[in-house]
Design an enzyme around this catalytic site. Structure first.
Site, PDB file in Angstrom:
ATOM      1  N   LYS A   1       0.846  -1.204   0.000  1.00 41.66           N
ATOM      2  CA  LYS A   1       0.000   0.000   0.000  1.00 41.66           C
ATOM      3  C   LYS A   1       0.884   1.258   0.000  1.00 41.66           C
ATOM      4  O   LYS A   1       0.659   2.190  -0.783  1.00 41.66           O
ATOM      5  CB  LYS A   1      -0.925   0.003   1.236  1.00 41.66           C
ATOM      6  CG  LYS A   1      -2.042  -1.022   1.119  1.00 41.66           C
ATOM      7  CD  LYS A   1      -2.775  -1.287   2.429  1.00 41.66           C
ATOM      8  CE  LYS A   1      -3.773  -2.436   2.235  1.00 41.66           C
ATOM      9  NZ  LYS A   1      -4.450  -2.866   3.450  1.00 41.66           N
TER      10      LYS A   1
ATOM     11  N   GLN B   1      -4.882  -1.374   9.734  1.00 42.46           N
ATOM     12  CA  GLN B   1      -4.710  -2.711   9.157  1.00 42.46           C
ATOM     13  C   GLN B   1      -5.218  -3.776  10.134  1.00 42.46           C
ATOM     14  O   GLN B   1      -4.873  -3.775  11.305  1.00 42.46           O
ATOM     15  CB  GLN B   1      -3.213  -2.931   8.846  1.00 42.46           C
ATOM     16  CG  GLN B   1      -2.905  -4.236   8.155  1.00 42.46           C
ATOM     17  CD  GLN B   1      -3.504  -4.323   6.754  1.00 42.46           C
ATOM     18  OE1 GLN B   1      -3.435  -3.370   5.981  1.00 42.46           O
ATOM     19  NE2 GLN B   1      -4.101  -5.458   6.424  1.00 42.46           N
TER      20      GLN B   1
ATOM     21  N   ASP C   1     -11.430   2.778   4.015  1.00 42.40           N
ATOM     22  CA  ASP C   1     -11.803   1.365   3.896  1.00 42.40           C
ATOM     23  C   ASP C   1     -13.312   1.182   3.762  1.00 42.40           C
ATOM     24  O   ASP C   1     -13.781   0.092   3.432  1.00 42.40           O
ATOM     25  CB  ASP C   1     -11.347   0.606   5.153  1.00 42.40           C
ATOM     26  CG  ASP C   1     -10.027  -0.118   4.952  1.00 42.40           C
ATOM     27  OD1 ASP C   1      -9.707  -0.436   3.794  1.00 42.40           O
ATOM     28  OD2 ASP C   1      -9.347  -0.369   5.951  1.00 42.40           O
TER      29      ASP C   1
END
Ligand code: NDP
Length: 283
Positions: free
Chosen positions: A53, A97, A120
């Site tokens: 990422k 995460q 997200d």
């Protein structure tokens, strides 16, 4: 006739190249988009995901920051870090995460990310936006799959779509996105009766179970589009999907391979959500 391969790298490259001029415009007018990634502890798979990422941010000219608290962190301490990131103007997106260590309250953490910075799409406000089909960030993997269907011109409206898996990050948002595109959607899970029979009715079959090669010839309607979200690591390190590769090649009309299908789309959509958040904050 063998099935058409739906190439995730091709779709990813298209998405990323469309983001470049938007990032350039933001840089010239204000500043680059900014993404903060919070990685708690040293889970090896999470470290790999976070590395790619951050790398993709660098390639695109998105400012990124990695925050790496120890895996002994408390919920309160992690909430404090996220609060700090919520307040910083140059950070447009915050990604925490998963998985988090067991002592951390995951729900409180997800809710603490400001909905405008929730790249997200996991915050309940954005889940509500998804359910109501209002604008807002969408969960990256299902959003990437919709991009893939669109760019390969696979019709969705009026089709029977079957989603196997009902997680908050893949199955449920996938089903809602397909529904909003006017598919007739069935959601299956571990208690579903006659799973093969239901899957065989699918024009579009999405497997998001985390069960290696579970979907065999019995589950696939000839000519169906089969999307394999599964990423299962075998003991020898090889990656396998939820769909049996031979069966899908023989029966499907089109399918996503593993690796190289759905995997590349998730990061592309994270970048897309980050650029969108920056445009929303700055323009
Ligand atoms: P979860 O474990 O959270 O959910 C799995 C779902 O599959 C559950 O709803 C479960 O049902 C269902 N399921 C499990 N076994 C069966 C079965 N035998 N029959 C029917 N349904 C079953 O997984 P995720 O949604 O997080 O991920 C799914 C897969 O996708 C994983 O392999 C993951 O690694 C991969 N993934 C890939 C991504 C990518 O970028 N390519 C991104 C995210 C995930 P129940 O609810 O009843 O338990």
């Amino acid at each position: 006739m063998s099935a058409k391969i739906l190439d995730g790298k091709w779709v990813r490259d298209q998405i990323l190249s469309e983001l470049r001029p938007r990032i350039e415009r933001l840089k010239q007018a204000h500043r680059p988009p900014g993404l903060a990634v919070v990685l708690v502890g040293h889970d090896p798979a999470s470290e790999i995901y976070v590395r790619s990422k951050i790398k993709t941010c660098g390639e695109l000219g998105i400012y990124s920051e990695k925050v790496t608290p120890a895996d002994t962190i408390s919920t309160e301490e992690l909430l404090g870090i996220i609060e700090g990131l919520n307040e910083r103007d140059e950070i447009d997106g915050i990604l925490v995460q998963m998985p988090l260590p067991p002592q951390v309250d995951k729900q409180r953490v997800l809710v603490s990310v400001h909905p405008d910075k929730d790249v997200d799409g996991f915050h309940p406000v954005n889940v509500g936006n998804l359910v109501a089909n209002h604008p807002g960030p969408r969960a990256c993997t299902p959003a990437g799959i919709m991009e893939m269907l669109r760019r390969y011109e696979i019709p969705v409206a009026g089709k029977n779509a079957v989603v196997v898996g009902r997680s908050d990050i893949v199955g449920k948002p996938m089903a809602l996105l397909l529904l909003h595109q006017n598919a007739t959607v069935t959601i299956c899970h571990s208690k579903t009766a006659d799973l093969p029979g239901i899957c065989r009715r699918a024009d579009i079959l999405v497997a998001a179970m985390g069960r290696p090669a579970f979907i065999t010839a019995d589950f696939i309607q000839p000519g169906a589009t089969v999307i394999d979200v599964g990423m299962n690591r075998k003991p020898d390190g090889k990656l396998v999907g939820d769909v049996d590769p031979e069966a899908v090649q023989q029966l499907a009309g089109a399918y996503t391979p593993v690796p190289g299908g759905v995997g590349p789309l998730t990061i592309a959509m994270l970048m897309s959500n980050t650029v969108h958040a920056a445009e929303h904050h700055l323009c």
